[in-house]
Structure formats: C-alpha cells, structure tokens
Design a protein around this motif. Structure first.
Motif, mmCIF file in Angstrom:
data_model
loop_
_atom_site.group_PDB
_atom_site.id
_atom_site.type_symbol
_atom_site.label_atom_id
_atom_site.label_comp_id
_atom_site.label_asym_id
_atom_site.label_seq_id
_atom_site.Cartn_x
_atom_site.Cartn_y
_atom_site.Cartn_z
ATOM 1 N N THR A 139 0.805 -1.226 0.000
ATOM 2 C CA THR A 139 0.000 0.000 0.000
ATOM 3 C C THR A 139 0.836 1.272 0.000
ATOM 4 N N GLY A 140 2.101 1.173 0.360
ATOM 5 C CA GLY A 140 2.946 2.355 0.500
ATOM 6 C C GLY A 140 2.986 2.880 1.926
ATOM 7 N N GLU A 141 2.091 2.377 2.776
ATOM 8 C CA GLU A 141 2.092 2.777 4.181
ATOM 9 C C GLU A 141 3.220 2.053 4.915
ATOM 10 N N THR A 142 3.843 2.750 5.846
ATOM 11 C CA THR A 142 4.843 2.144 6.714
ATOM 12 C C THR A 142 4.574 2.604 8.141
ATOM 13 N N ARG A 143 5.122 1.875 9.073
ATOM 14 C CA ARG A 143 5.048 2.301 10.475
ATOM 15 C C ARG A 143 6.286 1.815 11.196
ATOM 16 N N GLU A 144 6.712 2.632 12.130
ATOM 17 C CA GLU A 144 7.854 2.311 12.980
ATOM 18 C C GLU A 144 7.295 1.820 14.311
ATOM 19 N N LEU A 145 7.792 0.690 14.772
ATOM 20 C CA LEU A 145 7.358 0.168 16.054
ATOM 21 C C LEU A 145 8.392 0.517 17.123
ATOM 22 N N ALA A 146 7.925 0.791 18.287
ATOM 23 C CA ALA A 146 8.827 1.062 19.414
ATOM 24 C C ALA A 146 9.091 -0.253 20.135
ATOM 25 N N ASP A 147 9.624 -1.226 19.375
ATOM 26 C CA ASP A 147 9.883 -2.544 19.944
ATOM 27 C C ASP A 147 11.382 -2.783 20.103
ATOM 28 N N LEU A 148 11.729 -3.901 20.659
ATOM 29 C CA LEU A 148 13.136 -4.217 20.901
ATOM 30 C C LEU A 148 13.931 -4.384 19.605
ATOM 31 N N SER A 149 13.250 -4.735 18.519
ATOM 32 C CA SER A 149 13.903 -4.957 17.228
ATOM 33 C C SER A 149 13.998 -3.697 16.381
ATOM 34 N N GLN A 150 13.440 -2.593 16.885
ATOM 35 C CA GLN A 150 13.410 -1.353 16.101
ATOM 36 C C GLN A 150 12.784 -1.617 14.724
ATOM 37 N N SER A 151 11.636 -2.284 14.740
ATOM 38 C CA SER A 151 10.993 -2.723 13.504
ATOM 39 C C SER A 151 10.382 -1.586 12.712
ATOM 40 N N ARG A 152 10.518 -1.709 11.430
ATOM 41 C CA ARG A 152 9.805 -0.857 10.466
ATOM 42 C C ARG A 152 8.957 -1.817 9.665
ATOM 43 N N GLU A 153 7.654 -1.564 9.624
ATOM 44 C CA GLU A 153 6.738 -2.469 8.948
ATOM 45 C C GLU A 153 6.152 -1.849 7.694
ATOM 46 N N LEU A 154 5.859 -2.714 6.739
ATOM 47 C CA LEU A 154 5.230 -2.344 5.483
ATOM 48 C C LEU A 154 3.822 -2.919 5.459
#
Length: 167
Positions: A139-154
């Motif tokens: 979709t082009g949307e992304t989000r950054e998670l404040a997790d231990l892995s410093q995840s960026r999700e698509l």
C-alpha cells in the motif's frame, strides 16, 4: 505436514519457540516473549471473538507454522497476524494452505469484509514475495514500532475474494 487446525491456548509455548526461531534468521530481530508477546499465554483467546488462529504441525504435536486473522469492529476489514512458518517447511505450499484456511474462514463468517490487510517487518523479503504472489499489493504505508527490534513495517492489502491461494 498435517492440515491446519485451530490453535489452542496451550500452543503458546511452541508458538513462542517458532517465532523466536524465525526472528533468529534476521539480523536485529529480538524475541522477548514477556515484553512483546504476552498474548502467547492465551493465544486462542486473544483472537476471539472476531478472529481465529491456526497452526500446522510437521507431525502430531510439533508446530511448524501459524497464521491468525482478526476482523475489525465494523466487520469491513480484517488483518492477518502471527504469520510464521519454520524455515524447513517453506516452499512446500504450506503457507498457501494456511492463507486459504484463513481466507475461507473469513469469507464464510464475514462475507461483507472487503479488505484484508497485513503488516510485515521490512526485513522479511521472502514473506513480501509470498504475499505479492498471493495477490497482496504493497500500500505504500509504513510504520515504525517502538519494539526491541526497532521494527519498520510495510503494509500490504488485498480483497479476500481475489487472493490467489491453493485449491
């Protein structure tokens, strides 16, 4: 591989092992059950009442994969969650069977649902290819998670009726 079955709350320990094993394949992915996956202690309950989660077993009692789905309160959208498959079981059609199980459940129980969404870690390239092969579109949307892995999700989305799954 055994066919998908509904997960039970007692599957949480094996699911934790599965997720930790998958995370270990990717640099920087940290698995901390207590901090980030407390729902594994009652995983089936976590998906009720408007959702479900399934597991597949390599053999009776040995979980090799899982896939869950939750439907939004307005019932117009659903989201995939906990999509994990042991590396030794990939490329055999198992993920498609799990996705088909979720899709069929969704279409039977929530026929008005028009959109199936999923968020996936940007590091999980093989998963992205699988989702696209099955008809999901990024979709082009992304989000950054404040997790231990410093995840960026698509984000990926598809119309449930248009998914290309095993038949």
């Amino acid at each position: 591989m055994l066919p998908p079955r509904p997960a039970t709350n007692q599957d949480g320990d094996q699911l934790a092992q599965l997720i930790a094993t998958v995370f270990a394949e990717y640099r920087g992915c940290v698995f901390d059950r207590a901090a980030e996956f407390p729902e594994l202690s009652a995983i089936a309950d976590d998906f009720a009442p408007h959702g479900a989660i399934w597991v597949v077993e390599k053999e009776a009692g040995v979980i090799a994969g899982c896939l869950g789905i939750k439907v939004s309160p307005d019932l117009a959208e659903a989201e995939l969650h906990k999509v994990y498959l042991d590396k030794t079981c990939r490329g055999q059609g198992t993920a498609q069977v799990m996705l088909q199980t979720a899709r069929d459940w969704l279409m039977q129980n929530y026929p008005a649902c028009q959109r199936l969404l999923l968020w996936t870690d940007s590091r999980f390239d093989a998963g992205h290819r699988f989702y696209q092969k099955c008809g999901f579109v990024q979709t082009g949307e992304t989000r950054e998670l404040a997790d231990l892995s410093q995840s960026r999700e698509l984000a990926f989305a598809a119309a449930p009726s248009r998914l290309l799954v095993a038949r």
